[in-house]
Design an enzyme around this catalytic site. Structure first.
Site, PDB file in Angstrom:
ATOM      1  N   ALA A  76       0.844  -1.196   0.000  1.00  0.00           N
ATOM      2  CA  ALA A  76       0.000   0.000   0.000  1.00  0.00           C
ATOM      3  C   ALA A  76       0.883   1.250   0.000  1.00  0.00           C
ATOM      4  O   ALA A  76       1.982   1.244   0.574  1.00  0.00           O
ATOM      5  CB  ALA A  76      -0.891  -0.009   1.227  1.00  0.00           C
ATOM      6  N   GLY A 121       1.122  -5.723   0.297  1.00  0.00           N
ATOM      7  CA  GLY A 121       0.134  -5.729  -0.779  1.00  0.00           C
ATOM      8  C   GLY A 121       0.750  -6.040  -2.136  1.00  0.00           C
ATOM      9  O   GLY A 121       0.053  -6.499  -3.044  1.00  0.00           O
ATOM     10  N   GLU A 124       0.701  -9.672  -2.204  1.00  0.00           N
ATOM     11  CA  GLU A 124      -0.700 -10.080  -2.358  1.00  0.00           C
ATOM     12  C   GLU A 124      -1.167  -9.894  -3.803  1.00  0.00           C
ATOM     13  O   GLU A 124      -1.938 -10.695  -4.329  1.00  0.00           O
ATOM     14  CB  GLU A 124      -1.584  -9.289  -1.383  1.00  0.00           C
ATOM     15  N   GLU A 144       3.127  -7.488   7.555  1.00  0.00           N
ATOM     16  CA  GLU A 144       2.038  -6.791   8.253  1.00  0.00           C
ATOM     17  C   GLU A 144       2.004  -7.048   9.748  1.00  0.00           C
ATOM     18  O   GLU A 144       1.759  -6.131  10.535  1.00  0.00           O
ATOM     19  CB  GLU A 144       0.688  -7.155   7.615  1.00  0.00           C
TER      20      GLU A 144
HETATM   21  N1  COA Z   1       4.469   3.575   0.328  1.00  0.00           N
HETATM   22  C1  COA Z   1       4.920   4.799   0.028  1.00  0.00           C
HETATM   23  N2  COA Z   1       6.229   5.071  -0.183  1.00  0.00           N
HETATM   24  C2  COA Z   1       7.094   4.042  -0.069  1.00  0.00           C
HETATM   25  C3  COA Z   1       6.678   2.729   0.245  1.00  0.00           C
HETATM   26  C4  COA Z   1       5.295   2.504   0.455  1.00  0.00           C
HETATM   27  N3  COA Z   1       4.814   1.289   0.735  1.00  0.00           N
HETATM   28  N4  COA Z   1       7.779   1.937   0.290  1.00  0.00           N
HETATM   29  C5  COA Z   1       8.820   2.719   0.008  1.00  0.00           C
HETATM   30  N5  COA Z   1       8.414   3.993  -0.207  1.00  0.00           N
HETATM   31  C6  COA Z   1       9.238   5.161  -0.493  1.00  0.00           C
HETATM   32  C7  COA Z   1      10.125   5.505   0.689  1.00  0.00           C
HETATM   33  O1  COA Z   1       9.438   6.253   1.662  1.00  0.00           O
HETATM   34  C8  COA Z   1      11.229   6.286   0.009  1.00  0.00           C
HETATM   35  O2  COA Z   1      10.803   7.605  -0.242  1.00  0.00           O
HETATM   36  P1  COA Z   1      11.790   8.860   0.010  1.00  0.00           P
HETATM   37  O3  COA Z   1      12.856   8.692  -1.050  1.00  0.00           O
HETATM   38  O4  COA Z   1      10.899  10.039  -0.238  1.00  0.00           O
HETATM   39  O5  COA Z   1      12.315   8.723   1.400  1.00  0.00           O
HETATM   40  C9  COA Z   1      11.366   5.574  -1.343  1.00  0.00           C
HETATM   41  O6  COA Z   1      10.157   4.855  -1.534  1.00  0.00           O
HETATM   42  C10 COA Z   1      12.492   4.597  -1.350  1.00  0.00           C
HETATM   43  O7  COA Z   1      12.364   3.755  -0.220  1.00  0.00           O
HETATM   44  P2  COA Z   1      13.608   3.052   0.475  1.00  0.00           P
HETATM   45  O8  COA Z   1      13.123   2.372   1.714  1.00  0.00           O
HETATM   46  O9  COA Z   1      14.728   4.046   0.623  1.00  0.00           O
HETATM   47  O10 COA Z   1      14.001   2.016  -0.661  1.00  0.00           O
HETATM   48  P3  COA Z   1      14.785   0.640  -0.556  1.00  0.00           P
HETATM   49  O11 COA Z   1      14.990   0.220  -1.983  1.00  0.00           O
HETATM   50  O12 COA Z   1      15.970   0.763   0.329  1.00  0.00           O
HETATM   51  O13 COA Z   1      13.766  -0.386   0.138  1.00  0.00           O
HETATM   52  C11 COA Z   1      11.629  -1.465   0.467  1.00  0.00           C
HETATM   53  C12 COA Z   1      12.579  -0.795  -0.525  1.00  0.00           C
HETATM   54  C13 COA Z   1      10.361  -1.801  -0.291  1.00  0.00           C
HETATM   55  C14 COA Z   1      12.274  -2.758   0.998  1.00  0.00           C
HETATM   56  C15 COA Z   1      11.323  -0.532   1.667  1.00  0.00           C
HETATM   57  O14 COA Z   1      10.998   0.747   1.149  1.00  0.00           O
HETATM   58  C16 COA Z   1      10.174  -0.989   2.526  1.00  0.00           C
HETATM   59  O15 COA Z   1      10.358  -1.886   3.381  1.00  0.00           O
HETATM   60  N6  COA Z   1       8.971  -0.366   2.321  1.00  0.00           N
HETATM   61  C17 COA Z   1       7.802  -0.683   3.115  1.00  0.00           C
HETATM   62  C18 COA Z   1       7.236  -2.003   2.677  1.00  0.00           C
HETATM   63  C19 COA Z   1       6.104  -2.437   3.564  1.00  0.00           C
HETATM   64  O16 COA Z   1       6.238  -2.616   4.767  1.00  0.00           O
HETATM   65  N7  COA Z   1       4.960  -2.654   2.921  1.00  0.00           N
HETATM   66  C20 COA Z   1       3.819  -3.229   3.598  1.00  0.00           C
HETATM   67  C21 COA Z   1       2.883  -2.176   4.025  1.00  0.00           C
HETATM   68  S1  COA Z   1       1.511  -2.944   4.826  1.00  0.00           S
END
Ligand code: COA
Length: 268
Positions: A76, A121, A124, A144
């Site tokens: 999400a 998601g 999913e 989650e």
């Molecule tokens: N929603 C909105 N923005 C997101 C996002 C999400 N789910 N996941 C990552 N981003 C954004 C970050 O905030 C960051 O933005 P910024 O540059 O303005 O700070 C950008 O994407 C890059 O994220 P970053 O974490 O630096 O990238 P990464 O390549 O090192 O790691 C992930 C990628 C996906 C592993 C990590 O971003 C992450 O764990 N995201 C959350 C995933 C999650 O928990 N999803 C389940 C939600 S229920």
């Protein structure tokens, strides 16, 4: 703008891009600054793309992919979520479920091409595809429970149906990240490849050798039978099989076999 053809002048601004090939389409999530997170525009774009491809008789396969190599989808859009009211969140979750169901029940064969992170998601969403092909460096998780919630876009239901209860609990009750080799071993993905794009295109080409009506009915037979008793499921299979009997493509398959040539299917 939710959806655009990748050749359109507005393509850079669209949340989802489509690229049309003869036998398959690429549907690309285009939200790379947020690791291709599921924003409202992405969800609407995917619904429009699913509807558009379902209406194309010549298309057999859809490769669902994402812009860049950092993430297939980070779940999400948590930044967009911050500005949303409870009612808006509830309406969004409805659309998210609708989008996933539209992909899952599409008459086409969807192949998720997964590079980078496939989380929450995003995973999913990948579960709604018929096949999953991963880049060898891809990472998967349903985190989650570590965030105080549970997977709420079908993960607790689709994952155990796909890989079994034990594997699903191993992922959901720990929130752990797994790599592509582990995902392959668990049956979560069908291939882990150094070049995920080429691998997904090979799968699409093989799907393209099959008759379109066969693909639709085989998918319907498998998915529709899963929650039935064996007796009811076998009756469901017969019903799906019956759809193929009066088709021109079935006769073409027999003719091609007799003439020792590749069949040319028309989807009729
Ligand atoms: N929603 C909105 N923005 C997101 C996002 C999400 N789910 N996941 C990552 N981003 C954004 C970050 O905030 C960051 O933005 P910024 O540059 O303005 O700070 C950008 O994407 C890059 O994220 P970053 O974490 O630096 O990238 P990464 O390549 O090192 O790691 C992930 C990628 C996906 C592993 C990590 O971003 C992450 O764990 N995201 C959350 C995933 C999650 O928990 N999803 C389940 C939600 S229920």
């Amino acid at each position: 703008m939710s959806l655009a053809d990748s050749t359109s002048p507005n393509a850079a601004f669209a949340a989802v891009l489509i690229e049309k090939k003869r036998d398959y389409w690429r549907v690309r999530i285009n939200n790379p600054e947020r690791r291709n997170a599921l924003s409202q525009a992405v969800v609407e774009g995917l619904i429009q793309a699913a509807d558009a491809v379902s209406a194309e008789p010549a298309v057999r396969a859809v490769i669902l992919c994402a812009e860049g190599d950092k993430a297939f989808c980070a779940g999400a859009d948590l930044k967009e979520r911050q500005g949303m009211s409870d009612d808006e969140v509830a309406a969004f979750i409805e659309r998210l479920h609708e989008m996933m169901r539209r992909i899952e029940t599409s008459p086409k064969v969807w192949i998720a091409e997964i590079k980078g992170a496939c989380m929450g998601g995003g995973l999913e969403l990948a579960l709604c595809a018929d096949l999953r092909v991963a880049h060898a460096g891809a990472k998967f998780a349903l985190p989650e429970a570590r965030l105080g919630i549970i997977p709420g876009a079908g993960g607790t239901q689709r994952l155990p149906r796909l890989i079994g209860v034990a594997g699903a609990k191993a992922l959901i009750l720990t929130g752990r990240r797994i790599d592509a080799a582990t995902a392959l071993r668990m049956g979560l993905v069908q291939e882990s490849a150094a070049d995920a794009e080429a691998a997904a295109e090979r799968w699409a080409a093989e799907v393209g050798w099959c008759a379109p009506i066969s693909l639709t009915q085989a998918k319907r037979a498998i998915d529709g039978g899963l929650d039935l008793s064996l007796e009811a499921a076998l009756a469901h299979e017969r019903e799906c099989y019956a759809v193929t009997i009066p088709t021109e493509d079935r006769l073409e398959g027999l003719r091609a076999f007799a003439e020792k040539r590749a069949p040319v299917f028309q989807g009729k």
